[in-house]
Design an enzyme around this catalytic site. Structure first.
Site, PDB file in Angstrom:
ATOM      1  N   HIS A 176       0.857  -1.190   0.000  1.00 14.84           N
ATOM      2  CA  HIS A 176       0.000   0.000   0.000  1.00 14.84           C
ATOM      3  C   HIS A 176       0.889   1.234   0.000  1.00 14.84           C
ATOM      4  O   HIS A 176       1.831   1.330   0.783  1.00 14.84           O
ATOM      5  CB  HIS A 176      -0.911   0.052   1.225  1.00 14.84           C
ATOM      6  CG  HIS A 176      -1.716   1.314   1.285  1.00 14.84           C
ATOM      7  ND1 HIS A 176      -2.847   1.491   0.520  1.00 14.84           N
ATOM      8  CD2 HIS A 176      -1.529   2.483   1.962  1.00 14.84           C
ATOM      9  CE1 HIS A 176      -3.333   2.707   0.735  1.00 14.84           C
ATOM     10  NE2 HIS A 176      -2.556   3.333   1.599  1.00 14.84           N
ATOM     11  N   ASP A 195     -15.689   2.077   7.458  1.00 14.89           N
ATOM     12  CA  ASP A 195     -14.630   3.008   7.080  1.00 14.89           C
ATOM     13  C   ASP A 195     -15.061   3.893   5.917  1.00 14.89           C
ATOM     14  O   ASP A 195     -14.768   5.086   5.897  1.00 14.89           O
ATOM     15  CB  ASP A 195     -13.348   2.251   6.716  1.00 14.89           C
ATOM     16  CG  ASP A 195     -12.286   3.212   6.201  1.00 14.89           C
ATOM     17  OD1 ASP A 195     -11.812   4.028   7.010  1.00 14.89           O
ATOM     18  OD2 ASP A 195     -11.984   3.187   4.993  1.00 14.89           O
ATOM     19  N   ARG A 245     -15.350  12.345   7.483  1.00 14.25           N
ATOM     20  CA  ARG A 245     -14.130  13.061   7.887  1.00 14.25           C
ATOM     21  C   ARG A 245     -13.720  14.071   6.829  1.00 14.25           C
ATOM     22  O   ARG A 245     -13.227  15.158   7.137  1.00 14.25           O
ATOM     23  CB  ARG A 245     -12.990  12.066   8.144  1.00 14.25           C
ATOM     24  CG  ARG A 245     -13.147  11.287   9.441  1.00 14.25           C
ATOM     25  CD  ARG A 245     -12.194  10.100   9.496  1.00 14.25           C
ATOM     26  NE  ARG A 245     -10.818  10.494   9.291  1.00 14.25           N
ATOM     27  CZ  ARG A 245      -9.929   9.774   8.603  1.00 14.25           C
ATOM     28  NH1 ARG A 245     -10.261   8.633   8.037  1.00 14.25           N
ATOM     29  NH2 ARG A 245      -8.692  10.203   8.467  1.00 14.25           N
ATOM     30  N   SER A 263      -8.064   3.599   9.043  1.00 12.79           N
ATOM     31  CA  SER A 263      -8.766   3.608   7.761  1.00 12.79           C
ATOM     32  C   SER A 263      -8.009   2.776   6.725  1.00 12.79           C
ATOM     33  O   SER A 263      -8.577   1.896   6.060  1.00 12.79           O
ATOM     34  CB  SER A 263      -8.921   5.052   7.266  1.00 12.79           C
ATOM     35  OG  SER A 263      -9.487   5.085   5.973  1.00 12.79           O
ATOM     36  N   LYS A 296      -8.961  -1.682   5.687  1.00  8.30           N
ATOM     37  CA  LYS A 296      -9.209  -2.181   4.327  1.00  8.30           C
ATOM     38  C   LYS A 296      -8.159  -3.218   3.925  1.00  8.30           C
ATOM     39  O   LYS A 296      -8.471  -4.226   3.300  1.00  8.30           O
ATOM     40  CB  LYS A 296      -9.221  -1.017   3.332  1.00  8.30           C
ATOM     41  CG  LYS A 296     -10.375  -0.037   3.551  1.00  8.30           C
ATOM     42  CD  LYS A 296     -10.516   0.938   2.400  1.00  8.30           C
ATOM     43  CE  LYS A 296      -9.441   2.000   2.387  1.00  8.30           C
ATOM     44  NZ  LYS A 296      -9.681   3.094   3.320  1.00  8.30           N
TER      45      LYS A 296
END
Length: 428
Positions: A83, A164, A171, A186, A190
């Site tokens: 990621h 989320d 947010r 968050s 995932k």
């Protein structure tokens, strides 16, 4: 019996939320029992008061528990994902996923569409004719198990960490994005829900990154590594520089073309360096220590997996990539060394050219973007091409040129100091 008000006031007053409070409020919010304004108030209290490691871990677990958690432990090869917190010209997933698959791991990557400077990974891949981002979990499993492909990059289903998705949207409009516990939970909810056995994080630092300062980027990386460890997912993070764009392209189809150059054994040095560094980390986390990914780039195996991966999701790896209808060249105003090329300015220009989004759901132009003809540290001569702008909407060019006025500096060679691409490594 819990109530939204009692949870909000506990955190507002600096208290620690109990496991029961966290489980209840995330579940009740997902079901619509806790109103948006109440969750926004709790998010603001978290921004101000923070969360402990235990609270953040439990919050992440509750986010995962709001939906489905995929499981690929029955696959014949270990699973590992990467990621990135995102940056300008960051097309690393494209060469990285097939490269790691070519070395014996399975790469299940649930990705997103870009919001901000440039397109996301899905936007880039959708520049390939026929390629589909939305595939079923059974089909995902088939591709991951296929020894010719072994990697999937697709859209996350609506049933993965749905709490989320709701909280992130809230947010975004309530000034509560900048909280490391909320950002970390968050991202990690995932990634853990997608069922990978190991994870490597690429946390960008600098002008073109979400985290501009090294210390806050390191804090975020540490929080995410801890969350991975607490959830039983082997996790490591690299902090990497994002003051100038990665590679020589920013924009969807342009970045696909550059990724294919890397898979063919060429491409810009910084893209190759970061791709190999992340591949080595991913293979180590997957328990594969006897393969050098540089060999898989050099001998064409990574390219074979790219072609199989693209084809498996309906794409034609041989189709010509979209090209913008209009190009404009920015020439160097003087002779010397390119001492600075600002990633944020380039990123904003790329978005204005049509390659990124200002709002969720905006369309993107597949061919739009910028090609960089020089990188910081390169010598340049007055009048030589410095940047080429690509767009289908040439009416934006004057405003883009104006915005790029302060994007670069040309000076004496001794005014340039090279900075490393890899800044730090965080492990549990």
């Amino acid at each position: 019996m819990h109530s939204a008000v009692s949870v909000i006031t506990t955190k507002r007053d600096g208290g620690e939320l109990s496991d029961d409070q966290i489980d209840w409020v995330v579940d009740a919010f997902t079901r619509g029992e806790v109103a948006d304004e109440q969750m926004a108030a709790l998010a603001m209290a978290i921004v101000w008061r923070g969360m402990t490691r235990r609270e953040t871990a439990r919050w992440t677990t509750a986010m995962i528990g709001s939906g489905r958690r995929l499981d690929f432990t029955d696959l014949p090869r270990p699973t590992v994902d990467k990621h990135s917190t995102g940056g300008v010209g960051d097309k690393i997933t494209l060469p990285l996923a097939p490269l790691v698959a070519a070395c014996g791991a399975a790469v299940p990557q649930l990705s997103g569409r870009g919001l901000g400077h440039t397109g996301g990974t899905l936007d880039k891949l959708e520049a390939i004719a026929g390629w589909q981002a939305d595939i079923s979990v059974p089909r995902m499993r088939e591709i991951l198990a296929d020894p010719k492909a072994g990697a999937v990059v697709c859209a996350a289903g609506v049933d993965l960490a749905p709490a989320d998705k709701r909280l992130y949207a809230l947010r975004d409009v309530t000034g509560t994005v900048e909280s490391i516990p909320l950002i970390a939970s968050s991202i990690m909810s995932k990634k853990i829900a997608e069922g990978t056995g190991a994870l490597v994080l690429d946390v960008k630092v600098g002008r073109g990154a979400f985290m501009k300062e090294f210390d806050t980027a390191r804090e975020l990386a540490t929080a995410m590594v801890e969350l991975g460890a607490d959830a039983g997912v082997r996790t490591v993070a690299l902090l990497t520089a994002m003051n100038s764009p990665l590679g020589c392209t920013a924009g969807n189809a342009l970045e696909v073309a550059e990724s294919i150059e890397v898979l063919a054994g060429g491409g810009p040095a910084d893209i190759v360096e970061l791709t190999l560094a992340l591949a080595r980390e991913m293979l180590t986390q997957a328990g594969i220590d006897d393969v050098d990914p540089a060999d898989a780039l050099a001998d064409g195996r990574a390219m074979d997996h790219w072609r199989a991966m693209v084809s498996a999701q309906g794409g034609d790896p041989d189709a010509p990539l979209p090209r913008a209808k209009h190009t404009e060249t920015v020439k160097a105003p003087g002779t010397g060394t390119l001492t600075r090329l600002d990633a944020l300015d380039i990123g904003l220009a790329v978005r204005r050219l049509g390659a990124g989004r200002a709002r969720q759901g905006d369309p993107v132009q597949a061919g739009a973007g910028i090609v960089l003809h020089a990188k910081p540290g390169d010598p340049v001569s007055a009048g030589q091409p410095l940047l080429t702008l690509h767009t289908d909407t040439p009416e934006v060019i004057p405003s883009v040129l104006e915005a790029l006025g302060g994007a670069f500096d040309i000076g004496a060679a001794d005014e340039f100091t090279a900075t490393p691409l890899l800044l730090d490594r965080i492990e549990p």
